[in-house]
Write a protein that holds these residues in place. Structure first.
Motif, PDB file in Angstrom:
ATOM      1  N   GLU A  91       5.581   9.090   0.479  1.00  0.00           N
ATOM      2  CA  GLU A  91       5.622  10.625   0.865  1.00  0.00           C
ATOM      3  C   GLU A  91       7.047  11.085   0.286  1.00  0.00           C
ATOM      4  O   GLU A  91       8.100  10.258   0.071  1.00  0.00           O
ATOM      5  N   THR A 125       6.314   4.189   2.624  1.00  0.00           N
ATOM      6  CA  THR A 125       5.215   4.876   1.799  1.00  0.00           C
ATOM      7  C   THR A 125       6.019   5.872   0.680  1.00  0.00           C
ATOM      8  O   THR A 125       7.083   5.890   0.752  1.00  0.00           O
ATOM      9  N   GLN A 178       0.353   4.222  -0.385  1.00  0.00           N
ATOM     10  CA  GLN A 178      -0.155   5.581   0.067  1.00  0.00           C
ATOM     11  C   GLN A 178      -0.324   5.347   1.874  1.00  0.00           C
ATOM     12  O   GLN A 178      -0.432   6.255   2.470  1.00  0.00           O
ATOM     13  N   GLY A 179      -0.204   4.056   2.422  1.00  0.00           N
ATOM     14  CA  GLY A 179      -0.254   3.669   3.672  1.00  0.00           C
ATOM     15  C   GLY A 179      -1.908   3.653   4.163  1.00  0.00           C
ATOM     16  O   GLY A 179      -2.087   3.825   5.273  1.00  0.00           O
ATOM     17  N   GLY A 180      -2.633   4.087   3.324  1.00  0.00           N
ATOM     18  CA  GLY A 180      -3.964   4.241   3.659  1.00  0.00           C
ATOM     19  C   GLY A 180      -4.513   5.476   4.258  1.00  0.00           C
ATOM     20  O   GLY A 180      -5.622   5.796   4.744  1.00  0.00           O
ATOM     21  N   LEU A 181      -3.479   6.398   4.346  1.00  0.00           N
ATOM     22  CA  LEU A 181      -3.515   7.698   5.077  1.00  0.00           C
ATOM     23  C   LEU A 181      -3.383   8.976   4.441  1.00  0.00           C
ATOM     24  O   LEU A 181      -3.968  10.123   4.715  1.00  0.00           O
ATOM     25  N   THR A 182      -2.578   8.916   3.230  1.00  0.00           N
ATOM     26  CA  THR A 182      -2.382  10.193   2.467  1.00  0.00           C
ATOM     27  C   THR A 182      -2.402   9.862   1.031  1.00  0.00           C
ATOM     28  O   THR A 182      -2.064   8.666   0.524  1.00  0.00           O
ATOM     29  N   ASN A 232       0.930  -1.321  -0.022  1.00  0.00           N
ATOM     30  CA  ASN A 232       0.029   0.154  -0.077  1.00  0.00           C
ATOM     31  C   ASN A 232       0.871   1.207  -0.112  1.00  0.00           C
ATOM     32  O   ASN A 232       1.309   1.580   0.964  1.00  0.00           O
ATOM     33  N   PHE A 289       6.850   4.405   8.941  1.00  0.00           N
ATOM     34  CA  PHE A 289       5.807   4.960   8.018  1.00  0.00           C
ATOM     35  C   PHE A 289       6.044   5.701   6.732  1.00  0.00           C
ATOM     36  O   PHE A 289       5.767   5.105   5.676  1.00  0.00           O
TER      37      PHE A 289
END
Length: 234
Positions: free
Chosen positions: A150, A148, A42-46, A40, A144
């Motif tokens: 970022e 991801t 995007q990590g499910g957050l961003t 994932n 994290f």
């Protein structure tokens, strides 16, 4: 009385380079394994990484005509080149959204080595330095952002390196040492410009607190600022 200093800790100079290599290779492999398992980007957050992947496309396909981004001035050229290399290696070819996670994993391995070097120089204890590096890599912020897509990790790695040098050198600063820290620090915030704000005041304060005459301390702060501006200009 015996005034000979006794070495503290368990560190052996001969293992220093081997430890750094093991941390980079092993740490990068661990982060990449988590990337593949997590699956994932995007990590499910961003969703920032999706946006960045679109901006990376011109730097991958035709960097000669790509436009620079003022807030991430060096990020896109560097990671665009990294994505082209991954394309050649067949790693997530044509998918920069996922390729960035691999590049971030490599920078995460670099960060482990930086933390190890700092703690080992401060404590002279190999075990403590290895545990500090492991703790750093397992912290939520680093883990994290490493697994991801970022955009902070390459700038963070350079910033961390400049802080390592400042931590070791600014107790007894010289103009050469200040310039080296300034160059590395500037390359870091040219990747992510917000890194400048929490760090530059700390560097200046550290120089002002050095055990030197006031005039020399002020001159060193001037060297820091001029070197930062000059590096950014170049």
């Amino acid at each position: 009385a015996n005034t000979t200093a006794t070495p503290q800790g368990t560190s052996l100079p001969g293992g220093y380079v081997a430890d750094l290599a093991a941390l980079f290779v092993g740490g990068s492999a661990f982060f990449i394994a988590v990337v593949l398992w997590f699956d994932n980007a995007q990590g499910g957050l961003t969703g920032n990484g999706v946006f960045h992947s679109f901006q990376l496309k011109p730097w991958i396909l035709n960097p000669a005509t790509a436009e620079l981004d003022q807030s991430n001035y060096l990020y896109y050229p560097i990671f665009g080149a990294g994505c082209r290399l991954l394309d050649l290696l067949g790693i997530f070819a044509g998918d920069p959204r996922r390729q960035v996670t691999i590049l971030n994993s490599l920078t995460g391995g670099v960060c482990l080595g930086i933390v190890y070097a700092l703690v080992r120089n401060l404590t002279r204890d190999r075990a403590v330095a290895l545990m500090a590096a492991a703790f750093h890599g397992a912290s939520a912020f680093v883990l994290f952002l490493t697994i991801t897509n970022e955009d902070i990790m390459p700038g963070y790695a350079l910033l961390l390196g400049s802080m390592l040098l400042a931590g070791l050198w600014f107790g007894r600063p010289t103009h050469g040492r200040v310039i080296a820290v300034a160059v590395l620090f500037t390359l870091g915030w040219l990747i992510e410009w917000r890194l400048m704000f929490p760090t530059l005041p700390a560097f200046g304060l550290a120089l002002l607190l050095a055990d030197l005459p006031l005039r020399r301390r002020l001159a060193l702060v001037g060297t820091l600022l001029v070197s930062i501006v000059a590096t950014a200009g170049i």
